[in-house]
Design an enzyme around this catalytic site. Structure first.
Site, PDB file in Angstrom:
ATOM      1  N   HIS A 222      36.663  90.207  -1.910  1.00  0.00           N
ATOM      2  CA  HIS A 222      35.929  89.425  -0.904  1.00  0.00           C
ATOM      3  C   HIS A 222      34.540  88.978  -1.332  1.00  0.00           C
ATOM      4  CE1 HIS A 222      33.921  93.267  -0.206  1.00  0.00           C
ATOM      5  NE2 HIS A 222      32.982  92.596   0.425  1.00  0.00           N
TER       6      HIS A 222
HETATM    7  C1  UD1 Z   1      29.731  91.562   4.594  1.00  0.00           C
HETATM    8  C2  UD1 Z   1      28.632  92.262   3.758  1.00  0.00           C
HETATM    9  C3  UD1 Z   1      29.262  92.895   2.532  1.00  0.00           C
HETATM   10  C4  UD1 Z   1      30.435  93.783   2.881  1.00  0.00           C
HETATM   11  C5  UD1 Z   1      31.442  92.977   3.692  1.00  0.00           C
HETATM   12  C6  UD1 Z   1      32.649  93.787   4.093  1.00  0.00           C
HETATM   13  C7  UD1 Z   1      26.414  91.170   3.854  1.00  0.00           C
HETATM   14  C8  UD1 Z   1      25.458  90.371   3.077  1.00  0.00           C
HETATM   15  N1  UD1 Z   1      27.644  91.301   3.295  1.00  0.00           N
HETATM   16  O1  UD1 Z   1      30.223  90.486   3.804  1.00  0.00           O
HETATM   17  O2  UD1 Z   1      28.276  93.680   1.883  1.00  0.00           O
HETATM   18  O3  UD1 Z   1      31.033  94.266   1.700  1.00  0.00           O
HETATM   19  O4  UD1 Z   1      30.768  92.500   4.861  1.00  0.00           O
HETATM   20  O5  UD1 Z   1      33.561  92.992   4.771  1.00  0.00           O
HETATM   21  O6  UD1 Z   1      26.085  91.643   4.912  1.00  0.00           O
HETATM   22  N2  UD1 Z   1      34.547  86.833   9.385  1.00  0.00           N
HETATM   23  C9  UD1 Z   1      35.553  86.848  10.322  1.00  0.00           C
HETATM   24  N3  UD1 Z   1      35.602  87.897  11.191  1.00  0.00           N
HETATM   25  C10 UD1 Z   1      34.701  88.904  11.155  1.00  0.00           C
HETATM   26  C11 UD1 Z   1      33.676  88.874  10.202  1.00  0.00           C
HETATM   27  C12 UD1 Z   1      33.610  87.844   9.326  1.00  0.00           C
HETATM   28  O7  UD1 Z   1      36.376  85.959  10.380  1.00  0.00           O
HETATM   29  O8  UD1 Z   1      34.827  89.835  11.991  1.00  0.00           O
HETATM   30  C13 UD1 Z   1      34.494  85.718   8.434  1.00  0.00           C
HETATM   31  C14 UD1 Z   1      33.539  84.647   8.873  1.00  0.00           C
HETATM   32  O9  UD1 Z   1      34.104  83.430   8.619  1.00  0.00           O
HETATM   33  C15 UD1 Z   1      32.354  84.855   7.965  1.00  0.00           C
HETATM   34  C16 UD1 Z   1      32.960  85.464   6.730  1.00  0.00           C
HETATM   35  O10 UD1 Z   1      34.101  86.199   7.159  1.00  0.00           O
HETATM   36  O11 UD1 Z   1      31.672  83.665   7.689  1.00  0.00           O
HETATM   37  C17 UD1 Z   1      32.014  86.378   6.021  1.00  0.00           C
HETATM   38  O12 UD1 Z   1      31.495  87.379   6.924  1.00  0.00           O
HETATM   39  P1  UD1 Z   1      30.018  87.994   6.721  1.00  0.00           P
HETATM   40  O13 UD1 Z   1      29.790  89.121   7.630  1.00  0.00           O
HETATM   41  O14 UD1 Z   1      29.025  86.903   6.712  1.00  0.00           O
HETATM   42  O15 UD1 Z   1      30.036  88.547   5.248  1.00  0.00           O
HETATM   43  P2  UD1 Z   1      31.138  89.343   4.453  1.00  0.00           P
HETATM   44  O16 UD1 Z   1      31.582  88.457   3.352  1.00  0.00           O
HETATM   45  O17 UD1 Z   1      32.172  89.959   5.334  1.00  0.00           O
END
Ligand code: UD1
Length: 384
Positions: A222
């Site tokens: 991821h």
């Molecule tokens: C975040 C953390 C990362 C961790 C990861 C675990 C930061 C900088 N990064 O990254 O350290 O390893 O979480 O998953 O804080 N999304 C959904 N549903 C959700 C959450 C996210 O669909 O419940 C999608 C959204 O489109 C979002 C993307 O995933 O834009 C990324 O989510 P985000 O929380 O921004 O960062 P992660 O890549 O998950």
């Protein structure tokens, strides 16, 4: 130490935001409740992760209490997400007057709540401090460096963390080596992990594929550096497909990765016969899948530690790790994004030539208890 928490000391505000925070916070909350005196807490979920798969299911698996407050910030750019957490967290501090704020890990919510706390003169405690990848292109590295620089008390999981912190000019008396709370969670849930066949059946997949003599591998990806660029993601999916020809792979797909595979039109690289695609898994499901795997291929920080604790070979598809002890003492091998290296190390592992590893110091299931005892004493000493 008094038997009851002093009335003059407020609760400890415990912050979670994203999936990797939940397994760290669960043992901490239990240890705080069991401490003498019991440490009162207020659980704040920033809402950075909000899907059932990414949040609620993990709360259930880990027997985390429902958050007292959910800030519901959701997704956004780093700036928007961080700013929104800060804006919504400040009134919580005004209302509840905590004795300190406890943050875990390295996600955007960790840094956002730290900044709000220190600027209001409220002590901040960081659990899993001092880890460094020395890669400033990683958003988590920025969160780690800044959080540690301003937090008051730093609890570390491995001894190398204190050296990293010393290099950044952080005084030794702010640092305490307590061990790894994520391993507390792993050890307390190991016996109730969900059998892999049940996990597959629950998503409508015939578990027969896991029952071959070959066994199976587990994959998670991821990191933006691996999944946000079409050529990189294409190369990684290509080599995973090759590996899957000799070993079926169970791929638990993060929403970011799923979105990008679709956006870049790479679905064709997934061999559905040999690569089982699952949605993000619950904690007990993931633990069960890892515990019986022959190999784990990942770019996650947490899985590097969990595989070391389980003694399962792990290939980390990153150029660096902030968790060097998993390489030095554990079962982790860094393979980067180099397709030839991934292919080579996977073949070595499947041929039985993988690291055996040993359990690192203080990864013993009692880190959260050490934090509870130390933090209670620290807060009381500050007060007197
Ligand atoms: C975040 C953390 C990362 C961790 C990861 C675990 C930061 C900088 N990064 O990254 O350290 O390893 O979480 O998953 O804080 N999304 C959904 N549903 C959700 C959450 C996210 O669909 O419940 C999608 C959204 O489109 C979002 C993307 O995933 O834009 C990324 O989510 P985000 O929380 O921004 O960062 P992660 O890549 O998950």
């Amino acid at each position: 130490m008094p038997q009851l928490w002093p009335q003059t000391l407020g609760p400890v505000i415990c912050v979670v935001g994203a999936r990797p925070n939940f397994m760290k916070m669960a043992p901490i909350l239990r240890a705080f409740a069991a401490n003498t005196p019991a440490i009162p807490t207020l659980l704040v979920h920033t809402g950075q992760h909000y899907d059932r798969d990414m949040s609620d299911k993990l709360f259930e698996d880990l027997r985390l209490p429902r958050p007292d407050i959910n800030l519901e910030v959701g997704s956004g750019s780093h700036a928007v997400q961080t700013a929104e957490v800060m804006r919504r967290f400040e009134p919580v501090l005004d209302e509840h007057k905590p004795s300190c704020i406890l943050v875990v890990g390295d996600v955007n919510s960790t840094l956002a709540c730290t900044l709000v706390g220190v600027k209001k003169g409220i002590p901040v405690v960081h659990v899993e401090a001092g880890l460094r990848s020395y890669d400033r292109a990683m958003p988590e590295e920025i969160n780690r460096v800044l959080t540690d620089q301003v937090a008051d008390l730093l609890y570390t999981t491995e001894r190398s963390a204190a050296d990293n912190l010393a290099r950044e000019g952080i005084a030794a008396d702010r640092i305490r080596f307590v061990g790894n709370v994520m391993i507390d969670s792993l050890l307390s849930n190991r016996t109730i992990a969900r059998p892999p066949a049940d996990t597959l059946r629950a998503t409508g997949i015939d578990p027969g594929i896991l029952n071959t003599a070959d066994g199976y591998g587990v994959v998670t990806l991821h990191r933006p550096s691996n999944v946000d660029h079409p050529a990189v993601l294409q190369a990684l999916l290509g080599v995973l497909r090759e590996i899957s020809a000799s070993l079926p792979l169970v791929f638990a797909l993060h929403p970011r990765t799923k979105g990008n595979i679709e956006r870049f039109g790479l679905e064709g690289l997934i061999d559905r016969e040999r690569m089982i695609i699952l949605p993000p898994q619950g904690y007990l499901e993931m633990l069960g899948l890892m515990a019986e795997a022959r190999i784990v291929l990942t770019d996650s920080g947490g899985l590097q530690e969990e595989t070391t604790a389980l003694g399962i070979p792990c290939l980390t598809l990153r150029e660096n790790t902030e968790r060097p002890i998993t390489v030095e003492q554990g079962t982790n091998t860094m393979v980067g994004r180099d397709v030839a290296a991934i292919r080579h190390h996977a073949a070595e592992t499947l041929a039985g030539r993988s690291k055996r590893g040993r359990t690192p110091e203080l990864w013993d299931g009692h880190a959260a208890e050490r934090i509870a005892a130390d933090l209670a004493a620290w807060l009381m000493a500050r007060q007197s």
